[in-house]
Design a protein around this motif. Structure first.
Motif, PDB file in Angstrom:
ATOM      1  N   LEU A 139       0.829  -1.203   0.000  1.00 47.65           N
ATOM      2  CA  LEU A 139       0.000   0.000   0.000  1.00 47.65           C
ATOM      3  C   LEU A 139       0.863   1.253   0.000  1.00 47.65           C
ATOM      4  O   LEU A 139       0.572   2.224  -0.719  1.00 47.65           O
ATOM      5  CB  LEU A 139      -0.929  -0.011   1.215  1.00 47.65           C
ATOM      6  CG  LEU A 139      -1.914   1.157   1.333  1.00 47.65           C
ATOM      7  CD1 LEU A 139      -2.832   1.200   0.124  1.00 47.65           C
ATOM      8  CD2 LEU A 139      -2.724   1.058   2.615  1.00 47.65           C
ATOM      9  N   GLN A 140       1.931   1.257   0.781  1.00 53.98           N
ATOM     10  CA  GLN A 140       2.849   2.400   0.805  1.00 53.98           C
ATOM     11  C   GLN A 140       3.501   2.604  -0.564  1.00 53.98           C
ATOM     12  O   GLN A 140       3.637   3.742  -1.035  1.00 53.98           O
ATOM     13  CB  GLN A 140       3.916   2.186   1.873  1.00 53.98           C
ATOM     14  CG  GLN A 140       3.397   2.281   3.306  1.00 53.98           C
ATOM     15  CD  GLN A 140       4.468   1.928   4.329  1.00 53.98           C
ATOM     16  OE1 GLN A 140       5.565   1.508   3.985  1.00 53.98           O
ATOM     17  NE2 GLN A 140       4.139   2.093   5.610  1.00 53.98           N
ATOM     18  N   GLN A 152       2.262   1.678  -3.455  1.00 56.41           N
ATOM     19  CA  GLN A 152       1.232   2.168  -4.371  1.00 56.41           C
ATOM     20  C   GLN A 152       0.953   3.651  -4.139  1.00 56.41           C
ATOM     21  O   GLN A 152       0.774   4.420  -5.096  1.00 56.41           O
ATOM     22  CB  GLN A 152      -0.053   1.355  -4.201  1.00 56.41           C
ATOM     23  CG  GLN A 152       0.071  -0.082  -4.693  1.00 56.41           C
ATOM     24  CD  GLN A 152      -1.161  -0.907  -4.405  1.00 56.41           C
ATOM     25  OE1 GLN A 152      -1.985  -0.559  -3.544  1.00 56.41           O
ATOM     26  NE2 GLN A 152      -1.322  -2.012  -5.111  1.00 56.41           N
ATOM     27  N   ASN A 153       0.917   4.064  -2.858  1.00 57.20           N
ATOM     28  CA  ASN A 153       0.702   5.479  -2.548  1.00 57.20           C
ATOM     29  C   ASN A 153       1.848   6.339  -3.077  1.00 57.20           C
ATOM     30  O   ASN A 153       1.629   7.428  -3.618  1.00 57.20           O
ATOM     31  CB  ASN A 153       0.556   5.675  -1.039  1.00 57.20           C
ATOM     32  CG  ASN A 153      -0.779   5.180  -0.508  1.00 57.20           C
ATOM     33  OD1 ASN A 153      -1.735   5.062  -1.267  1.00 57.20           O
ATOM     34  ND2 ASN A 153      -0.853   4.895   0.773  1.00 57.20           N
ATOM     35  N   SER A 154       3.082   5.825  -2.913  1.00 61.22           N
ATOM     36  CA  SER A 154       4.245   6.566  -3.411  1.00 61.22           C
ATOM     37  C   SER A 154       4.193   6.700  -4.930  1.00 61.22           C
ATOM     38  O   SER A 154       4.467   7.772  -5.486  1.00 61.22           O
ATOM     39  CB  SER A 154       5.541   5.864  -2.987  1.00 61.22           C
ATOM     40  OG  SER A 154       5.653   5.816  -1.581  1.00 61.22           O
ATOM     41  N   GLU A 178       1.473   9.216  -5.791  1.00 59.34           N
ATOM     42  CA  GLU A 178       1.935  10.584  -5.546  1.00 59.34           C
ATOM     43  C   GLU A 178       2.919  11.030  -6.629  1.00 59.34           C
ATOM     44  O   GLU A 178       2.889  12.182  -7.066  1.00 59.34           O
ATOM     45  CB  GLU A 178       2.597  10.662  -4.167  1.00 59.34           C
ATOM     46  CG  GLU A 178       1.617  10.547  -3.008  1.00 59.34           C
ATOM     47  CD  GLU A 178       2.303  10.577  -1.661  1.00 59.34           C
ATOM     48  OE1 GLU A 178       3.551  10.679  -1.652  1.00 59.34           O
ATOM     49  OE2 GLU A 178       1.611  10.505  -0.637  1.00 59.34           O
TER      50      GLU A 178
END
Length: 311
Positions: free
Chosen positions: A157-158, A160-162, A165
């Motif tokens: 998830l981190q 994918q978020n990175s 962004e």
């Protein structure tokens, strides 16, 4: 036949009641113990209870499977030996042992941390002290839960978020660049439009107006003079974009209504407009009514003044 003393009968009955109560109490204890065992075995955590002397008091099968504790160590009940088995699997065994020793030496402390294993697993560890009814320290309970999948999900998830962004940042930069390009283009178009308007105005003034001046000096009939005057006003309207303003109305004007509007703006009467357009005065009045309606004029507002205000 000898009779049994009453006192002995009463004692016998009392003993039976006590024995029955004791057996019932034992059954209740066995049932409660069974319930605790079931709860322990059904738990998602590996559970270990150790007394103050580092003896394994209780554990469930999940704890055994998680750490692969040999049967001989379980039978010995020696927690220090079980710890040796655990240390072989840890990425940071020294930290683990230091924390265990600290917690055993400090009964009031509670602890929760994560353990990283050599095989890639992650274990959530929680520990709290066990006290008896007199608040005497009797050992510790340890809970171990495999959080490998949860940790991998959080990491994914981190990532994918990175990535999201990063894409948003790149897209925002592209939009800013596009906006700058469009702004430059609009400024360029405005400059070109201004130059074009100046050229058109110059062409009208230099190419057409001299011919109109020549026509004015030529003998013309009354109708021809009216037409010439209308041509002057039409050219003037083209230069000032009045017709463009008329076409941008909510209810666009027809070509004939535009001609009538130009005549009114030039100060011509309905009779003169009728003669110029080869129609009846009644038709011109109808066009006047349509103009007032489409221009949104209220009763009492002057059509001539309104047309001049729009230019």
């Amino acid at each position: 036949m000898e009779s049994i003393p009453v006192g002995l009968l009463e004692c016998s009955a009392l003993d039976k009641r006590k024995n029955h109560q004791l057996r019932q109490h034992i059954k209740d204890l066995e049932f409660n113990h069974h319930i605790l065992q079931v709860q322990q075995e059904l738990s998602l955590d590996g559970i270990l209870v150790v007394d103050e002397n580092w003896t394994m008091v209780s554990y469930n099968q999940r704890f055994v499977d998680m750490w692969e504790i040999p049967i001989q160590i379980l039978q010995s009940g020696d927690d220090r030996k079980s710890i040796e088995t655990v240390l072989e699997k840890l990425k940071y065994p020294d930290r683990f042992m230091e924390r265990v020793q600290y917690l055993m030496d400090n009964p009031l402390e509670q602890s929760r941390d994560e353990l990283e294993l050599l095989d890639g697993r992650f274990i959530d560890r929680y520990s709290a002290a066990v006290f008896d009814k007199q608040r005497n320290f009797r050992g510790r309970v340890w809970f171990f839960r495999d959080i490998t999948e949860l940790r991998h999900s959080k990491l994914l998830l981190q990532q994918q978020n990175s990535e999201l962004e990063k894409r948003v940042h790149e897209r925002t930069a592209e939009l800013h660049k596009l906006n700058d390009t469009l702004t430059t283009l609009l400024h360029s178009l405005e400059k070109e439009k201004k130059v074009l308007e100046e050229k058109v105005t110059a062409n009208f003034q230099q190419a057409l107006l001299p011919f109109l001046d020549t026509l004015k000096e030529t003998p013309l009939s009354k109708r021809q003079q009216l037409l010439l005057t209308m041509m002057e006003h039409a050219l003037s309207d083209l230069l000032s974009s009045v017709n463009s303003s008329m076409q941008s109305l909510r209810y666009p004007l027809t070509p004939t209504e535009i001609k009538v509007a130009n005549c009114i703006k030039a100060g011509r009467t309905s009779k003169e407009i009728a003669a110029l357009l080869c129609c009846s005065e009644r038709t011109v009045e109808g066009h006047r009514c349509n103009l007032r309606r489409k221009l949104g004029l209220q009763k009492g507002e002057n059509l001539f003044l309104h047309l001049h205000s729009r230019s």
